[in-house]
Write a protein that holds these residues in place. Structure first.
Motif, PDB file in Angstrom:
ATOM      1  N   SER A  62      -6.477  64.616  53.629  1.00  0.00           N
ATOM      2  CA  SER A  62      -5.590  65.787  53.559  1.00  0.00           C
ATOM      3  C   SER A  62      -4.714  65.862  54.803  1.00  0.00           C
ATOM      4  CB  SER A  62      -6.393  67.079  53.422  1.00  0.00           C
ATOM      5  OG  SER A  62      -7.083  67.089  52.211  1.00  0.00           O
ATOM      6  N   ARG A  63      -5.343  65.744  55.955  1.00  0.00           N
ATOM      7  CA  ARG A  63      -4.595  65.784  57.222  1.00  0.00           C
ATOM      8  C   ARG A  63      -3.661  64.579  57.325  1.00  0.00           C
ATOM      9  NH1 ARG A  63      -1.833  67.864  60.926  1.00  0.00           N
ATOM     10  NH2 ARG A  63      -2.257  67.324  63.073  1.00  0.00           N
ATOM     11  N   TYR A  64      -4.127  63.424  56.909  1.00  0.00           N
ATOM     12  CA  TYR A  64      -3.341  62.193  56.959  1.00  0.00           C
ATOM     13  C   TYR A  64      -2.016  62.370  56.213  1.00  0.00           C
ATOM     14  CZ  TYR A  64      -2.324  57.177  56.401  1.00  0.00           C
ATOM     15  OH  TYR A  64      -1.729  55.941  56.423  1.00  0.00           O
ATOM     16  N   PHE A  65      -2.092  62.912  54.995  1.00  0.00           N
ATOM     17  CA  PHE A  65      -0.883  63.041  54.182  1.00  0.00           C
ATOM     18  C   PHE A  65       0.022  64.198  54.605  1.00  0.00           C
ATOM     19  CE2 PHE A  65      -3.179  60.125  51.372  1.00  0.00           C
ATOM     20  CZ  PHE A  65      -2.171  59.196  51.170  1.00  0.00           C
ATOM     21  N   GLU A  66      -0.435  65.042  55.514  1.00  0.00           N
ATOM     22  CA  GLU A  66       0.436  66.084  56.067  1.00  0.00           C
ATOM     23  C   GLU A  66       1.564  65.476  56.903  1.00  0.00           C
ATOM     24  OE1 GLU A  66      -1.850  68.938  58.279  1.00  0.00           O
ATOM     25  OE2 GLU A  66      -2.973  69.578  56.500  1.00  0.00           O
ATOM     26  N   PHE A  67       1.395  64.257  57.339  1.00  0.00           N
ATOM     27  CA  PHE A  67       2.398  63.599  58.176  1.00  0.00           C
ATOM     28  C   PHE A  67       3.476  62.886  57.362  1.00  0.00           C
ATOM     29  CE2 PHE A  67      -1.237  64.126  60.947  1.00  0.00           C
ATOM     30  CZ  PHE A  67      -0.633  64.652  62.079  1.00  0.00           C
ATOM     31  N   GLU A  90      -0.706  57.225  47.828  1.00  0.00           N
ATOM     32  CA  GLU A  90      -1.987  57.906  47.653  1.00  0.00           C
ATOM     33  C   GLU A  90      -2.935  57.100  46.768  1.00  0.00           C
ATOM     34  OE1 GLU A  90      -0.857  62.651  48.067  1.00  0.00           O
ATOM     35  OE2 GLU A  90      -0.603  61.660  46.124  1.00  0.00           O
ATOM     36  N   SER A  91      -2.390  56.416  45.770  1.00  0.00           N
ATOM     37  CA  SER A  91      -3.238  55.646  44.855  1.00  0.00           C
ATOM     38  C   SER A  91      -3.941  54.484  45.561  1.00  0.00           C
ATOM     39  CB  SER A  91      -2.428  55.134  43.663  1.00  0.00           C
ATOM     40  OG  SER A  91      -1.541  54.105  44.057  1.00  0.00           O
ATOM     41  N   ILE A  92      -3.453  54.116  46.729  1.00  0.00           N
ATOM     42  CA  ILE A  92      -4.093  53.056  47.513  1.00  0.00           C
ATOM     43  C   ILE A  92      -4.944  53.652  48.638  1.00  0.00           C
ATOM     44  CG2 ILE A  92      -3.621  51.160  49.124  1.00  0.00           C
ATOM     45  CD1 ILE A  92      -1.335  50.372  47.303  1.00  0.00           C
ATOM     46  N   ILE A  93      -4.400  54.628  49.334  1.00  0.00           N
ATOM     47  CA  ILE A  93      -5.073  55.196  50.501  1.00  0.00           C
ATOM     48  C   ILE A  93      -6.330  55.982  50.119  1.00  0.00           C
ATOM     49  CG2 ILE A  93      -4.849  56.822  52.437  1.00  0.00           C
ATOM     50  CD1 ILE A  93      -3.282  54.224  52.871  1.00  0.00           C
ATOM     51  N   SER A 154      11.471  71.249  62.200  1.00  0.00           N
ATOM     52  CA  SER A 154      10.808  71.078  63.503  1.00  0.00           C
ATOM     53  C   SER A 154       9.483  70.310  63.431  1.00  0.00           C
ATOM     54  CB  SER A 154      10.644  72.412  64.230  1.00  0.00           C
ATOM     55  OG  SER A 154       9.641  73.202  63.624  1.00  0.00           O
ATOM     56  N   SER A 155       9.191  69.656  62.321  1.00  0.00           N
ATOM     57  CA  SER A 155       8.025  68.769  62.217  1.00  0.00           C
ATOM     58  C   SER A 155       8.508  67.350  61.961  1.00  0.00           C
ATOM     59  CB  SER A 155       7.133  69.188  61.049  1.00  0.00           C
ATOM     60  OG  SER A 155       6.543  70.427  61.277  1.00  0.00           O
ATOM     61  N   TRP A 156       7.819  66.390  62.541  1.00  0.00           N
ATOM     62  CA  TRP A 156       8.152  64.992  62.316  1.00  0.00           C
ATOM     63  C   TRP A 156       7.315  64.462  61.162  1.00  0.00           C
ATOM     64  CZ3 TRP A 156      12.218  62.521  64.295  1.00  0.00           C
ATOM     65  CH2 TRP A 156      12.866  63.131  65.360  1.00  0.00           C
ATOM     66  N   LYS A 157       7.985  63.895  60.167  1.00  0.00           N
ATOM     67  CA  LYS A 157       7.339  63.400  58.957  1.00  0.00           C
ATOM     68  C   LYS A 157       7.735  61.943  58.722  1.00  0.00           C
ATOM     69  CE  LYS A 157       5.768  67.497  57.626  1.00  0.00           C
ATOM     70  NZ  LYS A 157       4.378  67.807  57.397  1.00  0.00           N
ATOM     71  N   LEU A 158       6.829  61.196  58.127  1.00  0.00           N
ATOM     72  CA  LEU A 158       7.112  59.819  57.758  1.00  0.00           C
ATOM     73  C   LEU A 158       7.900  59.780  56.456  1.00  0.00           C
ATOM     74  CD1 LEU A 158       3.654  58.263  58.545  1.00  0.00           C
ATOM     75  CD2 LEU A 158       5.833  57.545  59.545  1.00  0.00           C
TER      76      LEU A 158
END
Length: 171
Positions: A62-67, A90-93, A154-158
């Protein structure tokens, strides 16, 4: 009258020199602000990257995909297949995280952040990882990655990732 014109030219020359010196000073301040801003962006992206790494180490999906930017994500897997959506990633991670008992180590080296503009930066890295699978198998991986980070509210996202790796089993 000629001395008056000559005096005015000397004053005008002094004013031009003063303005030139001031413009250099202002230019230096602008460059320093740009450098400060670049350093700030690098620090913010690095902080986001560290959060991503901590989420990966702790297997907190959950935290991982917040980025990740869920709307604009695309990427390239180490096997050469592309992800055109966060669902593909997500289907892999998610199944991968579920197979792992614990992260023994995850170390990054040769990390470089390149600021493209106020809202975009590229991070490249090399890594070494050792994980213990729930089956008892130990997997060691090494590789590299490229990440494109974009600032949203103001958030950095991939918005994009690509990776390479070599894995081998251990005992």
């Amino acid at each position: 009258m000629t001395s008056s014109i000559g005096g005015n030219i000397k004053i005008l020359n002094k004013i031009i020199v003063i303005l030139w010196v001031l413009s250099l000073s202002i230019g230096c301040k602008a460059s320093n602000l740009e450098l400060d801003n670049k350093n700030q962006i690098e620090a913010e992206v690095n902080k986001a990257f560290e959060g991503l790494v901590e989420a990966a180490k702790s297997l907190d999906s959950s935290r991982y995909f917040e980025f990740f930017d869920r709307e604009n994500f695309t990427g390239l897997n180490a096997d050469g297949k592309v992800w055109h959506s966060i669902k593909s990633l997500e289907s892999i991670i998610l199944p991968g995280f579920q197979m792992v008992e614990k992260t023994i180590s995850l170390d990054f080296r040769n990390v470089k952040i390149t600021v493209i503009n106020q809202t975009t930066a590229i991070l490249v890295n090399e890594y070494d990882q050792t994980i213990l699978l729930k089956s008892g198998e130990i997997i060691k991986q090494s590789g590299g990655g490229t990440q494109v980070w974009h600032q949203i509210d103001s958030s950095w996202k991939l918005v994009s990732v690509s990776s390479s790796n070599s894995a081998h089993s251990g005992t």
